[in-house]
Design an enzyme around this catalytic site. Sequence first.
Site, PDB file in Angstrom:
ATOM      1  N   GLU A  72     -12.185  -7.689  13.660  1.00 10.15           N
ATOM      2  CA  GLU A  72     -12.438  -6.252  13.619  1.00 10.15           C
ATOM      3  C   GLU A  72     -13.692  -5.846  14.381  1.00 10.15           C
ATOM      4  O   GLU A  72     -13.756  -4.739  14.928  1.00 10.15           O
ATOM      5  CB  GLU A  72     -12.559  -5.776  12.164  1.00 10.15           C
ATOM      6  CG  GLU A  72     -11.269  -5.906  11.377  1.00 10.15           C
ATOM      7  CD  GLU A  72     -11.305  -5.176  10.048  1.00 10.15           C
ATOM      8  OE1 GLU A  72     -12.192  -4.309   9.857  1.00 10.15           O
ATOM      9  OE2 GLU A  72     -10.451  -5.460   9.197  1.00 10.15           O
ATOM     10  N   HIS A  85      -7.838  -8.910   3.425  1.00  6.72           N
ATOM     11  CA  HIS A  85      -7.093  -9.703   2.455  1.00  6.72           C
ATOM     12  C   HIS A  85      -7.071 -11.156   2.907  1.00  6.72           C
ATOM     13  O   HIS A  85      -6.808 -11.428   4.080  1.00  6.72           O
ATOM     14  CB  HIS A  85      -5.650  -9.206   2.349  1.00  6.72           C
ATOM     15  CG  HIS A  85      -5.521  -7.742   2.074  1.00  6.72           C
ATOM     16  ND1 HIS A  85      -5.538  -6.801   3.079  1.00  6.72           N
ATOM     17  CD2 HIS A  85      -5.382  -7.066   0.910  1.00  6.72           C
ATOM     18  CE1 HIS A  85      -5.405  -5.596   2.532  1.00  6.72           C
ATOM     19  NE2 HIS A  85      -5.315  -5.728   1.233  1.00  6.72           N
ATOM     20  N   GLU A 114      -7.057  -3.321  -6.053  1.00  7.20           N
ATOM     21  CA  GLU A 114      -7.476  -4.638  -5.584  1.00  7.20           C
ATOM     22  C   GLU A 114      -8.489  -5.308  -6.503  1.00  7.20           C
ATOM     23  O   GLU A 114      -9.372  -4.650  -7.059  1.00  7.20           O
ATOM     24  CB  GLU A 114      -8.111  -4.506  -4.182  1.00  7.20           C
ATOM     25  CG  GLU A 114      -7.134  -4.031  -3.137  1.00  7.20           C
ATOM     26  CD  GLU A 114      -7.756  -3.896  -1.758  1.00  7.20           C
ATOM     27  OE1 GLU A 114      -6.995  -3.973  -0.772  1.00  7.20           O
ATOM     28  OE2 GLU A 114      -8.984  -3.718  -1.663  1.00  7.20           O
ATOM     29  N   HIS A 146       0.850  -1.187   0.000  1.00 10.35           N
ATOM     30  CA  HIS A 146       0.000   0.000   0.000  1.00 10.35           C
ATOM     31  C   HIS A 146       0.885   1.235   0.000  1.00 10.35           C
ATOM     32  O   HIS A 146       1.284   1.732   1.046  1.00 10.35           O
ATOM     33  CB  HIS A 146      -0.955   0.001   1.196  1.00 10.35           C
ATOM     34  CG  HIS A 146      -1.936  -1.124   1.165  1.00 10.35           C
ATOM     35  ND1 HIS A 146      -1.760  -2.292   1.861  1.00 10.35           N
ATOM     36  CD2 HIS A 146      -3.094  -1.266   0.474  1.00 10.35           C
ATOM     37  CE1 HIS A 146      -2.785  -3.103   1.620  1.00 10.35           C
ATOM     38  NE2 HIS A 146      -3.595  -2.506   0.782  1.00 10.35           N
ATOM     39  N   GLU A 177      -4.774   2.236  -3.487  1.00  7.93           N
ATOM     40  CA  GLU A 177      -5.359   0.914  -3.297  1.00  7.93           C
ATOM     41  C   GLU A 177      -5.620   0.347  -4.683  1.00  7.93           C
ATOM     42  O   GLU A 177      -6.128   1.056  -5.563  1.00  7.93           O
ATOM     43  CB  GLU A 177      -6.676   0.983  -2.507  1.00  7.93           C
ATOM     44  CG  GLU A 177      -6.508   0.952  -1.007  1.00  7.93           C
ATOM     45  CD  GLU A 177      -6.193  -0.435  -0.460  1.00  7.93           C
ATOM     46  OE1 GLU A 177      -5.729  -1.299  -1.232  1.00  7.93           O
ATOM     47  OE2 GLU A 177      -6.401  -0.650   0.743  1.00  7.93           O
ATOM     48  N   TYR A 224     -11.055  -2.475  -8.310  1.00  5.13           N
ATOM     49  CA  TYR A 224     -10.977  -1.013  -8.326  1.00  5.13           C
ATOM     50  C   TYR A 224      -9.534  -0.570  -8.096  1.00  5.13           C
ATOM     51  O   TYR A 224      -8.698  -1.322  -7.592  1.00  5.13           O
ATOM     52  CB  TYR A 224     -11.884  -0.394  -7.251  1.00  5.13           C
ATOM     53  CG  TYR A 224     -11.329  -0.530  -5.861  1.00  5.13           C
ATOM     54  CD1 TYR A 224     -10.642   0.513  -5.252  1.00  5.13           C
ATOM     55  CD2 TYR A 224     -11.454  -1.734  -5.154  1.00  5.13           C
ATOM     56  CE1 TYR A 224     -10.103   0.376  -3.984  1.00  5.13           C
ATOM     57  CE2 TYR A 224     -10.912  -1.878  -3.887  1.00  5.13           C
ATOM     58  CZ  TYR A 224     -10.243  -0.815  -3.311  1.00  5.13           C
ATOM     59  OH  TYR A 224      -9.689  -0.949  -2.066  1.00  5.13           O
ATOM     60  N   HIS A 238      -3.687  -6.773  -6.062  1.00  8.00           N
ATOM     61  CA  HIS A 238      -3.678  -7.892  -5.124  1.00  8.00           C
ATOM     62  C   HIS A 238      -5.100  -8.285  -4.754  1.00  8.00           C
ATOM     63  O   HIS A 238      -6.055  -7.560  -5.016  1.00  8.00           O
ATOM     64  CB  HIS A 238      -2.835  -7.585  -3.885  1.00  8.00           C
ATOM     65  CG  HIS A 238      -3.264  -6.358  -3.131  1.00  8.00           C
ATOM     66  ND1 HIS A 238      -2.929  -5.084  -3.531  1.00  8.00           N
ATOM     67  CD2 HIS A 238      -4.006  -6.207  -1.998  1.00  8.00           C
ATOM     68  CE1 HIS A 238      -3.432  -4.197  -2.691  1.00  8.00           C
ATOM     69  NE2 HIS A 238      -4.102  -4.860  -1.743  1.00  8.00           N
ATOM     70  N   CYS A 253     -13.384  -4.877   5.366  1.00  6.69           N
ATOM     71  CA  CYS A 253     -12.568  -5.231   4.195  1.00  6.69           C
ATOM     72  C   CYS A 253     -11.329  -5.964   4.701  1.00  6.69           C
ATOM     73  O   CYS A 253     -10.976  -5.868   5.875  1.00  6.69           O
ATOM     74  CB  CYS A 253     -12.128  -3.992   3.426  1.00  6.69           C
ATOM     75  SG  CYS A 253     -13.478  -3.021   2.756  1.00  6.69           S
ATOM     76  N   TRP A 307     -14.069   2.609  -2.766  1.00  6.34           N
ATOM     77  CA  TRP A 307     -14.543   1.284  -3.175  1.00  6.34           C
ATOM     78  C   TRP A 307     -16.016   1.091  -2.814  1.00  6.34           C
ATOM     79  O   TRP A 307     -16.784   0.539  -3.594  1.00  6.34           O
ATOM     80  CB  TRP A 307     -13.669   0.180  -2.576  1.00  6.34           C
ATOM     81  CG  TRP A 307     -13.558   0.183  -1.089  1.00  6.34           C
ATOM     82  CD1 TRP A 307     -14.367  -0.459  -0.196  1.00  6.34           C
ATOM     83  CD2 TRP A 307     -12.570   0.870  -0.314  1.00  6.34           C
ATOM     84  NE1 TRP A 307     -13.954  -0.214   1.087  1.00  6.34           N
ATOM     85  CE2 TRP A 307     -12.856   0.587   1.050  1.00  6.34           C
ATOM     86  CE3 TRP A 307     -11.474   1.674  -0.630  1.00  6.34           C
ATOM     87  CZ2 TRP A 307     -12.070   1.109   2.098  1.00  6.34           C
ATOM     88  CZ3 TRP A 307     -10.707   2.181   0.400  1.00  6.34           C
ATOM     89  CH2 TRP A 307     -11.004   1.897   1.737  1.00  6.34           C
TER      90      TRP A 307
END
Length: 199
Positions: A88, A70, A117, A26, A115, A105, A33, A68, A162
């Site tokens: 979270e 990964h 992704e 980032h 970003e 995006y 990714h 959000c 996003w």
Amino acid sequence: MTSDELVVLVDEEGHAIGTARKSSVHGQETPLHLAFSSYVFDHDGRVLLTRRAAHKVTWPGVLTNSCCGHPLPGEPLDRAVTRRLSYELGLPAAPADLMLPAFAYRAVMGNGVVEHELCPVYRVTVDALAVPNPDEVGEALWLPWKEFVDGVLSHALAVSPWCAEQVPLLMELGPDPLAWTPADESGLPPAARVSHGAG
């Protein structure tokens, strides 16, 4: 996820081409990714929104969708959704339904941080209170879905880039988020078609 954990790098067709440490992906030259977005609903159709923690590298303090993150290398995306919702927001495991399998995006912050992704979108329905982790979330609030959508589409409600792109696509699935028909997993990027027996 700590900055030492790995994310999956992908090419434009969504094939995995390697991994990189999260701390390295980032910046101003962010490689494409694999990631995910999720929208958590209660049984009244309200959506759980979160404000990103003020110390986040990307879009700190910005209002966005529920969660959000990964996937780890070899981790199915729906499991990654469940893992991150627990970490979270303290939410118990619940089925993560794939809604937008091919969403992608690229967005650039004012300071040049990017970003970039491939970011399939999931719906999760819960009957539990969110307990935000301050390391990740500055605030959590529930809004009626229509009120949220109207705010995003009218630009009265400022959200992450996003999220702003995802909301119109989700609206195409119908006005009632609890009635959306999940997408076929064959539409996922190849890197995300991970067997639940793997990892």
